[in-house]
Design an enzyme around this catalytic site. Sequence first.
Site, short mmCIF file in Angstrom:
data_model
loop_
_atom_site.label_atom_id
_atom_site.label_comp_id
_atom_site.label_asym_id
_atom_site.label_seq_id
_atom_site.Cartn_x
_atom_site.Cartn_y
_atom_site.Cartn_z
N ASP A 1 3.45 -48.76 101.27
CA ASP A 1 2.81 -49.66 102.24
C ASP A 1 1.53 -50.23 101.66
O ASP A 1 0.48 -49.61 101.70
CB ASP A 1 2.52 -48.90 103.54
CG ASP A 1 1.91 -49.82 104.61
OD1 ASP A 1 1.94 -51.04 104.41
OD2 ASP A 1 1.44 -49.28 105.63
N LYS B 1 -4.08 -54.02 102.23
CA LYS B 1 -5.01 -52.90 102.38
C LYS B 1 -6.05 -52.92 101.27
O LYS B 1 -5.79 -53.46 100.19
CB LYS B 1 -4.24 -51.57 102.28
CG LYS B 1 -3.39 -51.22 103.48
CD LYS B 1 -2.68 -49.89 103.26
CE LYS B 1 -1.77 -49.53 104.41
NZ LYS B 1 -2.47 -49.30 105.69
N ARG C 1 5.97 -49.98 113.18
CA ARG C 1 6.55 -50.18 114.52
C ARG C 1 7.66 -51.21 114.50
O ARG C 1 8.57 -51.18 115.32
CB ARG C 1 5.44 -50.54 115.51
CG ARG C 1 4.77 -51.85 115.25
CD ARG C 1 3.41 -51.95 115.92
NE ARG C 1 2.39 -51.16 115.23
CZ ARG C 1 1.13 -51.01 115.64
NH1 ARG C 1 0.74 -51.59 116.76
NH2 ARG C 1 0.28 -50.29 114.96
N1 BES Z 1 1.06 -46.51 107.21
C1 BES Z 1 -0.05 -46.99 107.93
C2 BES Z 1 -0.77 -45.89 108.73
C3 BES Z 1 -1.42 -44.81 107.92
C4 BES Z 1 -2.78 -44.86 107.69
C5 BES Z 1 -0.72 -43.73 107.46
C6 BES Z 1 -3.40 -43.86 106.98
C7 BES Z 1 -1.33 -42.73 106.74
C8 BES Z 1 -2.68 -42.79 106.50
C9 BES Z 1 0.40 -48.07 108.92
O1 BES Z 1 1.45 -48.84 108.50
C10 BES Z 1 -0.76 -48.99 109.12
O2 BES Z 1 -1.15 -49.60 108.18
N2 BES Z 1 -1.27 -49.05 110.35
C11 BES Z 1 -2.37 -49.89 110.67
C12 BES Z 1 -2.08 -50.56 111.98
C13 BES Z 1 -3.05 -51.66 112.36
C14 BES Z 1 -2.94 -52.80 111.38
C15 BES Z 1 -2.75 -52.13 113.75
C16 BES Z 1 -3.61 -49.03 110.75
O3 BES Z 1 -3.50 -47.87 111.19
O4 BES Z 1 -4.65 -49.47 110.33
ZN ZN Z 2 2.74 -47.97 107.17
MN MN Z 3 0.85 -50.49 107.33
#
Ligand code: BES
Ligand code: ZN
Ligand code: MN
Length: 503
Positions: free
Chosen positions: A274, A281, A355
Amino acid sequence: MIKLRIKAGDGKKTALAAVAVFHFEDADQPGAMSVRLDGETGGMLNRLHQLNDFTGRLNETALLYPAADRDIKRIIVVGLGKKEKFDRDKLRGAAAKVAQTAREHKLRELVLALEAGYLDMDWADAAAAAAEGAVLGLYRFREYKTRNEDNGPDVETLTILLPERRHLKAVRKAVLGTEKICRGVYQARNLVSMPSNELTPSRLGDEALKLAKSRRGIEAKVIGSREMRRLGMNALLGVARGSREEPKFIILEYRGAAVSMRPLVLVGKAITFDSGGISLKPAEKMDEMKTDMAGGAAVLAAIGAAADLELPLNLVGLIPATENLPGGRAYKPGDILRTMSGQTVEVLNTDAEGRLILADALHYAQRYQPAAILDIATLTGACVVALGEQVAGMVGTDPEVKEIIRKAAEQTGELVWELPLWENYQEMIKSDIADIKNSAGRFGGAITAAAFLSRFTGSVPWVHLDIAGPAWLTKDRPYQPKGATGIGVRLFIQFFMNWLEAH
Ligand code: BES
Ligand code: ZN
Ligand code: MN
């Protein structure tokens, strides 16, 4: 994995490399095993306490060397802490400490002298917890270490020594079960540890096919992008657009009961990497995003372990797998995706991809008319902010299923805490231009993500587990070396057992 053996007797007349015993901090009496060892070694344990060199603090260890003419070469004493604070999880941790101490001293075999009465536990429970802790505590991921000195010798056998034969049968059965579950945890940890250049969606699909081939009762099917298009899985396909790797939708079916029995469906997020996509990110710690398939790994491994245990229920595992990358064909903020359910989603952030792929999987789950759906996903950073790194968030629509999860969490030590799913959260995910949006901003992020998922579960009892925190540890914990934890595997298996008891 270390070999586990169970024996009854005093362990005499065999040369023993090391024998381990437990000791409480506030015990007025040492356990019978300690007394026996003390006798056999000319009062060594007694001396240790008299000199105040050992108090029994949790996971405190002492190593003793009996005289050369004794059968026992070493004694490892491990503290259990205060008796009133003692529980199964402390025993797992203490057993891990024993096993790690043996490894540090390059021992090949280890005997653990167990006394359940002293621990106030059932024999089978105590032996299973000790075995589990030792096995899980010894885990390491050495696949990519090519130099021998990095791969030092490992403890090969752990013998659990019981004072009498009376409990042998029950203990053997329990430990055999534990061994199968630990194999599943190892498998999940290995998959999560693997880098994303090796563990692609296709490779994960191959692992599922391999799992099915090597076990009775499991069938696997891996769907590629062509069939996904036919099925209308446009949310999963949308996320996959930025990647050169083909997305896979992995289906595992375990038949352990009559066809008429409704299955439990497990859905596991498997983003093999991801990057965030166009909503990229930051570089720092992005490497950890190879673990974004920990939910999928838990589902795969739990179904394998359930089959090994021949649990009398029907299970379905659904694992949507893809990378989330930026690129010339990647999906973009503002895009609208038509999910398999027909609902449209406005993509406000391509990093909220979990999601989206789960939406299609949860909708697909309906065709099994499941008794319940459980999904598990490294879904939100917000969940880690809310509950910390060690606790999984739980959100769901079914009080009974939630209660069974809570109980399983307590039994396994895989901590879970519930977050609410009130109506107001549904308001927060409404889109101006589509039915819903995939990001509702920072506030309540773990819950709004779950609210999003709830739109795709129909009327089936459903519980969601957010494991973004506990899937990966940056520091060692007692029986979880830092790195991949394999969280979910033990929880699911315990859930199945509790579910069977309740139905
Ligand atoms: N895979 C990430 C969540 C995550 C964060 C897992 C840290 C493990 C460690 C997920 O896909 C993500 O990026 N979520 C975002 C959602 C936001 C953009 C609404 C997040 O948590 O920042
Ligand atoms: Zn993710
Ligand atoms: Mn993500």
